[in-house]
Write a protein that holds these residues in place. Structure first.
Motif, PDB file in Angstrom:
ATOM      1  N   THR A   1      -2.477  -8.092 -10.561  1.00 28.49           N
ATOM      2  CA  THR A   1      -2.587  -8.230  -9.105  1.00 28.49           C
ATOM      3  C   THR A   1      -4.032  -8.143  -8.610  1.00 28.49           C
TER       4      THR A   1
ATOM      5  N   LYS B   1      -1.205  -8.726  -3.967  1.00 29.29           N
ATOM      6  CA  LYS B   1      -1.188  -7.274  -3.804  1.00 29.29           C
ATOM      7  C   LYS B   1       0.147  -6.788  -3.210  1.00 29.29           C
TER       8      LYS B   1
ATOM      9  N   VAL C   1      -5.958  -5.505  -8.333  1.00 25.87           N
ATOM     10  CA  VAL C   1      -6.341  -4.301  -7.588  1.00 25.87           C
ATOM     11  C   VAL C   1      -6.682  -3.207  -8.613  1.00 25.87           C
TER      12      VAL C   1
ATOM     13  N   GLU D   1       0.846  -1.198   0.000  1.00 33.88           N
ATOM     14  CA  GLU D   1       0.000   0.000   0.000  1.00 33.88           C
ATOM     15  C   GLU D   1       0.882   1.249   0.000  1.00 33.88           C
TER      16      GLU D   1
END
Lengths: 627, 152
Positions: free
Chosen positions: B45, B16, B47, A317
């Motif tokens: 992935t 991810k 996403v 992230e």
């Protein structure tokens, strides 16, 4: 376990042989600092030169012994003699060094730094008696610069992995107990007791726990972890296995900056060696403990040094912090209990298990035990990596070990703790370097970066520099940090660029307090520190900029002018180098600077030969603003 | 999909958590992150594209324009700063004829500043590709990059 003990014995005899056989042993410092000074070419040149003369010798590449200002460093040990350490051995010097010392036994006086060993050679000082090394206590860095970091054998021969075997003997509870007795506090910055953090994680129930090594050394001006990994990577691996075992974690991550290519290379090799020798993997050393280590390369975000942001980054992230609690020790990576420790903390765990808690706590103060590695940089003569007992004074650190400020200039301030820390003025130099004393004067220990500044550093500009850093690195999640650092930066830019207003100082203080109070993570909570401490100790410099139109350090372009003095002989050097054609004059006659055209790049000041010293920087001679 | 991107993706599983390592490999191969590749990484992935873009733009390491053959990174670490890094950057910009963040038209040079390369004892320092040039002063910069000026 028996395999390891046999391997340790074998390694010890290999090491003994290397140090005692009749072939000279030559070591070359080949970490990033050495390489930057040209050590790779030096290694090749030594090999070529000795081959040509026909001398058989062992040439090994080692890490950094911390005397970075003397790189490239070459040490030579001849049979039956102490090791002689030479500095500034550039490519040009190799031939001379080989001919003088290896062949003729003559020590070139200009290159020699000192000797290592019991005996002395002539009047050459002993290395560890030198002022730069004598006050140091090298424990975490003991092997750095002496062993080949790519050799598992060298590590084993120097008590390597003996901490791990002991850890397996005594079991997890005893490891935590020893780390507690040793008084180990986190070396990454905040100084939280390691055992307490571990206990939260140990008490959390979960099928999976993680250990993360924070090697994302983001503080500008700090390179302790880089040097440790480059010079002694197995020390970190051993510390991680022990910590993983104590926590009941089966997976470890090393989150290392991508800007450290050599450290990453060394880590990859060390992990591979550990795997091949049953030190990582399943049933480590015949026990029921499984542990593997994965490397994650950071991608250039300072905020990822913060625990929760680092976890976000590993998960793929944006590295933005999350609120705590829950603390990572309870719910971290993928929601599992996770311990994040700094490189040096983990290396210290290995040391504690190798030598015992009492040994570790021999040095230090009541609340800050042990030694601390410090990157001593900036305006200091002996700049490099040092390791000192906690509690040494800043003055000893800067003036005894560091050798003071170069070029006869005057010391002004020292900054500790990177962008989260603060500046300490001369009158406070006698405070001890430990977590709590540094906090009291408004700065922090941080990870160990110490930047020295002299009279030519403008403190307002220095604060602006750090705010610029904080503003760029703010992840943007908390408004006070995102916008507050921006506003503070704008005000500081106004001050250094001559637009400062009297109310700016109060506004900076007010904003600083708001940013600290309103930010979620350590980055925002500490970002105003450089401004607040410079305001506390160097307010007069801010006032000089705002009220008098002066920059006392003669750095801020808006406040300075360049002038050519009567001592100018008209050599024309400045004139030829001036890119804005602001210098006027005829050969062999006094030159002058046309102030209207001058861009204040300072090239005239740099090129004017010191014997004439004809260019002067003045401050406070601003032209009148047109009405 | 581009061949070399396919080769890169084959070495990953499509999780991810692999987004950052994939982006790093893509940048190694292309010298930057092509816009198109982010769509492919998103598909791979699973996403949203916006998220891949969000990650790529968050980290300072990733760039979206090709870099020069000689990628020059001027260290703006604290030690470099107090030892004259701003002056080094000025001199580099002048010598290379580009500003920080730019790539020269012939793709020979690109210039950017980086947080800290850890060569603090040898400040001020720059990194040209993987090589550190240390203890710089404006004169040394002119010597290192003088070639460029001579060509102009």
């Amino acid at each position: 376990m028996n395999d390891l003990i046999a391997y340790q014995q074998e390694a010890a005899s290999v090491w003994e042989e290397l140090n005692s056989n009749d072939m000279p042993l030559i070591t070359v410092g080949n970490a990033t600092c050495g390489r930057s000074a040209g050590s790779i070419d030096v290694v090749e040149a030594i090999q070529a030169e000795t081959a040509e003369i026909g001398i058989d010798c062992n040439v090994i590449e080692v890490g950094c012994i911390g005397l970075c200002y003397l790189e490239p460093i070459v040490s030579i040990q001849k049979q039956g003699q102490p090791m002689v350490v030479f500095g500034n051995v550039t490519l040009k010097q190799v031939k001379k060094l080989v001919a003088d010392y290896l062949v003729n036994d003559q020590i070139p006086p200009k290159l020699v730094i000192g000797t290592i060993g019991e005996e002395k050679i002539g009047d050459v000082p002993k290395l560890f008696e030198l002022p730069v090394l004598k006050p140091q206590v090298r424990r975490a860095l003991k092997r750095c610069g002496f062993i080949d970091p790519t050799s598992l054998e060298h590590y084993l021969a120097n008590s390597g992995y003996s901490g791990l075997t002991r850890a397996f003997d005594v079991g997890p509870e005893r490891i935590v107990e020893e780390v507690k007795l040793a008084g180990l506090r986190g070396r990454g910055g905040a100084g939280f007791p390691a055992w307490r953090k571990w206990t939260f994680c140990r008490e959390a129930e979960s099928d999976q726990k993680y250990l993360i090594c924070n090697a994302d050394e983001g503080d500008p001006g700090a390179f302790m972890n880089r040097s440790l990994i480059e010079g002694d990577p197995h020390a970190l691996i051993e510390g991680m296995i022990i910590t993983g075992y104590a926590l009941g974690a089966s997976v470890g991550y090393i989150y290392c900056r991508a800007e450290y290519p050599l450290a990453l290379e060394r880590l990859r090799l060390a992990i591979q060696q550990a795997e091949e020798n049953g030190l990582l993997g399943v049933n480590i050393l015949g026990s029921s403990f499984d542990f593997k280590i994965k490397i994650k390369e950071g991608a250039g975000a300072f905020v990822c040094g913060e625990e929760t942001a680092l976890i976000q980054s590993i998960e793929g992230e944006r590295g933005m912090p999350t609120p705590r609690p829950p603390f990572p020790a309870v719910s971290g990576l993928w929601g599992k209990p996770t311990i994040i420790n700094n490189v040096e903390s983990l290396a210290c765990v290995g040391l504690i298990m190798q030598n015992g808690a009492e040994w570790f706590a021999e040095y230090g103060t009541e609340k800050s035990k042990g030694t601390k590695t410090i990157a001593l940089v900036g305006k200091v003569v002996n700049s490099g990596l040092v390791e000192v007992p906690m509690g040494i004074s800043l003055r000893e650190l800067i003036f005894d070990i560091g050798g003071g400020v170069p070029d006869g200039k005057k010391f002004k301030a020292v900054q500790t703790g990177g962008p989260s820390g603060g500046c300490v003025p001369e009158e406070l130099l006698d405070i001890p370097v430990d977590y709590d004393s540094l906090n009291e004067v408004g700065t922090i220990m941080g990870s160990g970066g110490v930047v020295v500044m002299d009279e030519s550093t403008c403190m307002v500009d220095f604060a602006r520099y750090f705010l610029d850093f904080a503003e760029k690195e703010s992840c943007g999640k908390c408004v006070p940090c995102r916008l507050g650092t921006k506003q503070m930066l704008t005000i500081l830019e106004d001050i250094v660029e001559g637009r400062g207003k009297p109310e700016d100082i109060d506004l900076l203080e007010e904003l600083g307090e708001a940013v600290m109070a309103g930010s979620l993570c350590g980055l925002g909570q500490t970002a105003p520190n450089p401004v607040l401490t410079t305001l506390r100790y160097f307010r007069d410099e801010y006032e000089a900029h705002i009220y008098e139109g002066k920059c006392p350090a003669k750095q801020c372009k808006e406040f300075i002018t360049y002038h050519i003095l009567d001592s100018c002989i008209g050599c024309g050097l400045c004139l030829r180098n001036c890119s804005s054609n602001a210098i006027i004059g005829e050969p062999k006659k006094l030159h002058w600077i046309e102030q209207e055209l001058c861009h204040k790049c300072g090239v005239c000041y740099e090129v004017c030969p010191p014997k004439f010293f004809s260019v002067e920087i003045r401050t406070g001679e601003l032209k009148e603003e047109p009405a | 999909m581009d061949k070399s991107l396919q080769v890169i993706l084959q070495t990953f599983e499509g999780k991810k958590e692999e987004i950052i390592p994939i982006l790093q490999n893509v940048q190694d191969a292309y010298s930057y992150i092509p816009e198109r590749s982010m769509t492919d990484i998103a598909l791979f992935t699973g996403v949203p594209e916006s998220q891949v873009y969000g990650v790529a733009t968050f980290y300072a390491q990733f760039r979206f324009t090709p870099r020069g053959k000689k990628h020059c990174m001027v260290c703006r670490g604290t030690a470099c700063h107090v030892n004259g890094a701003p002056r080094i950057l000025e001199e580099m910009e002048e010598a290379l004829g580009i500003k920080q963040g730019e790539t020269s038209e012939d793709l020979e040079y690109s210039l950017e500043t980086v947080a800290c390369i850890g060569a603090c004892s040898l400040a001020p320092a720059i990194m040209v590709n993987d090589t550190v040039e240390a203890k710089l002063d404006p004169k040394k910069v002119r010597k290192l990059f003088g070639r460029v000026v001579a060509n102009e």
